[in-house]
Write an enzyme that holds these catalytic residues in place. Structure first.
Site, PDB file in Angstrom:
ATOM      1  N   HIS A 155      48.912  25.672  28.570  1.00  0.00           N
ATOM      2  CA  HIS A 155      49.814  26.215  27.554  1.00  0.00           C
ATOM      3  C   HIS A 155      50.798  25.121  27.125  1.00  0.00           C
ATOM      4  O   HIS A 155      51.466  24.504  27.969  1.00  0.00           O
ATOM      5  CB  HIS A 155      50.615  27.391  28.118  1.00  0.00           C
ATOM      6  N   CYS A 185      52.964  32.745  32.804  1.00  0.00           N
ATOM      7  CA  CYS A 185      52.472  31.360  32.748  1.00  0.00           C
ATOM      8  C   CYS A 185      53.066  30.554  31.582  1.00  0.00           C
ATOM      9  O   CYS A 185      53.244  29.342  31.686  1.00  0.00           O
ATOM     10  CB  CYS A 185      50.955  31.349  32.679  1.00  0.00           C
TER      11      CYS A 185
HETATM   12  P1  NAP Z   1      41.157  38.876  34.730  1.00  0.00           P
HETATM   13  O1  NAP Z   1      40.365  37.638  34.587  1.00  0.00           O
HETATM   14  O2  NAP Z   1      40.939  39.991  33.772  1.00  0.00           O
HETATM   15  O3  NAP Z   1      40.976  39.440  36.246  1.00  0.00           O
HETATM   16  C1  NAP Z   1      41.479  40.695  36.645  1.00  0.00           C
HETATM   17  C2  NAP Z   1      41.113  40.983  38.084  1.00  0.00           C
HETATM   18  O4  NAP Z   1      41.594  42.307  38.408  1.00  0.00           O
HETATM   19  C3  NAP Z   1      39.609  40.975  38.367  1.00  0.00           C
HETATM   20  O5  NAP Z   1      39.372  40.484  39.658  1.00  0.00           O
HETATM   21  C4  NAP Z   1      39.240  42.477  38.336  1.00  0.00           C
HETATM   22  O6  NAP Z   1      38.109  42.805  39.136  1.00  0.00           O
HETATM   23  C5  NAP Z   1      40.498  43.076  38.938  1.00  0.00           C
HETATM   24  N1  NAP Z   1      40.642  44.483  38.533  1.00  0.00           N
HETATM   25  C6  NAP Z   1      40.733  44.984  37.277  1.00  0.00           C
HETATM   26  N2  NAP Z   1      40.827  46.341  37.307  1.00  0.00           N
HETATM   27  C7  NAP Z   1      40.800  46.695  38.612  1.00  0.00           C
HETATM   28  C8  NAP Z   1      40.846  47.940  39.299  1.00  0.00           C
HETATM   29  N3  NAP Z   1      40.965  49.109  38.654  1.00  0.00           N
HETATM   30  N4  NAP Z   1      40.772  47.934  40.657  1.00  0.00           N
HETATM   31  C9  NAP Z   1      40.679  46.756  41.347  1.00  0.00           C
HETATM   32  N5  NAP Z   1      40.628  45.547  40.747  1.00  0.00           N
HETATM   33  C10 NAP Z   1      40.680  45.511  39.398  1.00  0.00           C
HETATM   34  O7  NAP Z   1      42.732  38.555  34.633  1.00  0.00           O
HETATM   35  P2  NAP Z   1      43.515  37.196  34.995  1.00  0.00           P
HETATM   36  O8  NAP Z   1      43.668  36.367  33.787  1.00  0.00           O
HETATM   37  O9  NAP Z   1      42.933  36.595  36.218  1.00  0.00           O
HETATM   38  O10 NAP Z   1      44.969  37.772  35.295  1.00  0.00           O
HETATM   39  C11 NAP Z   1      45.268  38.478  36.483  1.00  0.00           C
HETATM   40  C12 NAP Z   1      46.752  38.809  36.494  1.00  0.00           C
HETATM   41  O11 NAP Z   1      47.507  37.594  36.483  1.00  0.00           O
HETATM   42  C13 NAP Z   1      47.205  39.608  35.242  1.00  0.00           C
HETATM   43  O12 NAP Z   1      48.197  40.505  35.615  1.00  0.00           O
HETATM   44  C14 NAP Z   1      47.739  38.511  34.322  1.00  0.00           C
HETATM   45  O13 NAP Z   1      48.688  39.004  33.418  1.00  0.00           O
HETATM   46  C15 NAP Z   1      48.353  37.530  35.313  1.00  0.00           C
HETATM   47  N6  NAP Z   1      48.405  36.121  34.899  1.00  0.00           N
HETATM   48  C16 NAP Z   1      47.322  35.513  34.315  1.00  0.00           C
HETATM   49  C17 NAP Z   1      47.402  34.151  33.990  1.00  0.00           C
HETATM   50  C18 NAP Z   1      46.258  33.417  33.340  1.00  0.00           C
HETATM   51  O14 NAP Z   1      46.474  32.251  32.939  1.00  0.00           O
HETATM   52  N7  NAP Z   1      45.063  33.982  33.211  1.00  0.00           N
HETATM   53  C19 NAP Z   1      48.557  33.430  34.284  1.00  0.00           C
HETATM   54  C20 NAP Z   1      49.625  34.095  34.893  1.00  0.00           C
HETATM   55  C21 NAP Z   1      49.547  35.422  35.200  1.00  0.00           C
HETATM   56  P3  NAP Z   1      36.605  42.947  38.520  1.00  0.00           P
HETATM   57  O15 NAP Z   1      36.159  41.584  38.161  1.00  0.00           O
HETATM   58  O16 NAP Z   1      35.840  43.568  39.626  1.00  0.00           O
HETATM   59  O17 NAP Z   1      36.755  43.848  37.313  1.00  0.00           O
END
Ligand code: NAP
Length: 350
Positions: free
Chosen positions: A241, A148
């Protein structure tokens, strides 16, 4: 026409919630499959998200009664495409399983991003990279979004690189807390503070833009050859960002050249009039103190890259400031735009 059935993996996270919001009443896609961890599986989305929904609009009604499953391709029932917002600890393996079972995966996680057979795609920047999908061995295909932080930076570089050639880039980021997922950075660490370290972020920022701006050679993506030095910082901003960028060009453009190039820039999403395409992908703000997250984040419904403060750099050639919405343009919005492009190009069979 019947809509394409899609799923959201990691539907409960920061990025997953954006997908749920952006997919409401989508003209091409209907959501039928939601997956997350054991903590959420077996319950309805409405039940799990009652206390976890962090977007300033209600949970869309369509999603509330869908029962969350574990991310397994056997549970998909006719789903042809999944958007992945899974934690990177499991995303790589799970996304491969979906692709092996014939499902198209559009991912926000880092795991497959640097594979030369996987497009690191931003629809206005490098839709020609879709050509490498032919070299993926699975019946489904994997497409990734860039990190991002560099999404907006790469968009601002793209038309300039095409015309003038980039030689080197320095960048300094000020990244929002929603970029760390939920619950993310503890309040005690970030309120009234700046954290000058984000694990793994500088490594990604120093290699991903070159892949996005690379070329397809022999069925693989070859990264562009310029160097990037990145400093990444977490700041107490909720979404958005902001990145200060300094650039050295092979052939130095004038200020007017740069402004004209940004203004005239558009890509396939604009040509095809895709539902989520911003009318103008790069919006330049003339004011001395813009862009700012609080004032400019929603430009183009969070899909535009907002640029300002273009001025000469006393070491490199030019410097400017870029703002982009990390969970929309930097994640769910960019992924959905990629899916809209695949749909319009007839690459998702129904
Ligand atoms: P997050 O809020 O921590 O969400 C993670 C998700 O993954 C939740 O739905 C969680 O489910 C699920 N998860 C975690 N462990 C799991 C497992 N063992 N089995 C199945 N599901 C699992 O993270 P996020 O910020 O949304 O980011 C998600 C991805 O996108 C990451 O790889 C991150 O690097 C990338 N990303 C994020 C952004 C951003 O701005 N946030 C931007 C670009 C890319 P539960 O809720 O059930 O635990």
């Amino acid at each position: 026409m019947e809509k394409i059935k899609v799923g959201v993996l990691g539907a409960t996270g920061s990025v997953g919630q954006r997908f749920i919001q952006l997919l409401e009443n989508h003209p091409f896609f209907t959501v039928t499959h939601l997956a997350a961890s054991e903590k959420s599986a077996g319950k309805t989305y409405g039940e799990v998200m009652k206390s976890r929904w962090k977007i300033s609009s209600d949970i869309p009604a369509y999603a509330k009664d869908i029962v969350i499953t574990l991310p397994k391709p056997t549970d998909t029932k006719g789903v042809q495409l999944v958007f992945s917002g899974l934690d990177s600890s499991i995303a790589g393996e799970v996304e491969t399983e979906y692709a092996e079972s014939g499902v198209i995966v559009i991912s926000n996680s880092k795991n497959h991003r640097m594979d030369p057979h996987v497009p690191l795609m931003s629809a206005e920047v490098n839709s020609e990279h879709l050509e490498v999908l032919k070299s993926q061995k699975t019946s489904g295909k994997i497409i990734t979004n860039s990190n991002c932080t560099i999404m907006g930076v790469t968009i601002s570089l793209k038309p300039l690189h095409d015309k003038y050639g980039i030689e080197s880039v320095m960048l300094f980021s000020m990244q929002a807390i929603s970029g760390a997922g939920y619950p993310g950075v503890p309040t005690m660490d970030i309120l009234g503070n700046v954290v000058p370290y984000i694990s793994g972020e500088e490594d990604k920022a120093e290699i991903e833009p070159q892949k996005c701006l690379g070329t397809v050679e022999n069925g693989q993506i070859k990264s562009a050859s310029f160097a990037i030095s990145a400093h990444c910082n977490r700041v107490p901003v909720f979404d958005g960002h902001t990145v200060c960028v300094s650039v050295k060009f092979k052939k130095k453009p004038s200020k007017e050249d740069i402004l004209k190039t940004w203004k005239e820039f558009s890509g396939e999403p604009q040509k095809l009039d895709l539902p989520l395409a911003p009318k103008q992908p790069i919006v330049y703000r003339e004011e001395a103190d813009r862009p700012q997250p609080r004032l400019d984040l929603d430009t183009g419904r969070g899909m535009a890259t907002v640029v300002g403060r273009l001025r000469e750099d006393s070491i490199l050639d030019w410097k400017w400031v870029v703002l982009s919405h990390n969970t929309i343009r930097g994640a769910a919005g960019a992924a959905l735009l990629n899916a809209e492009l695949l749909y319009k190009k007839g690459l998702i069979s129904s």
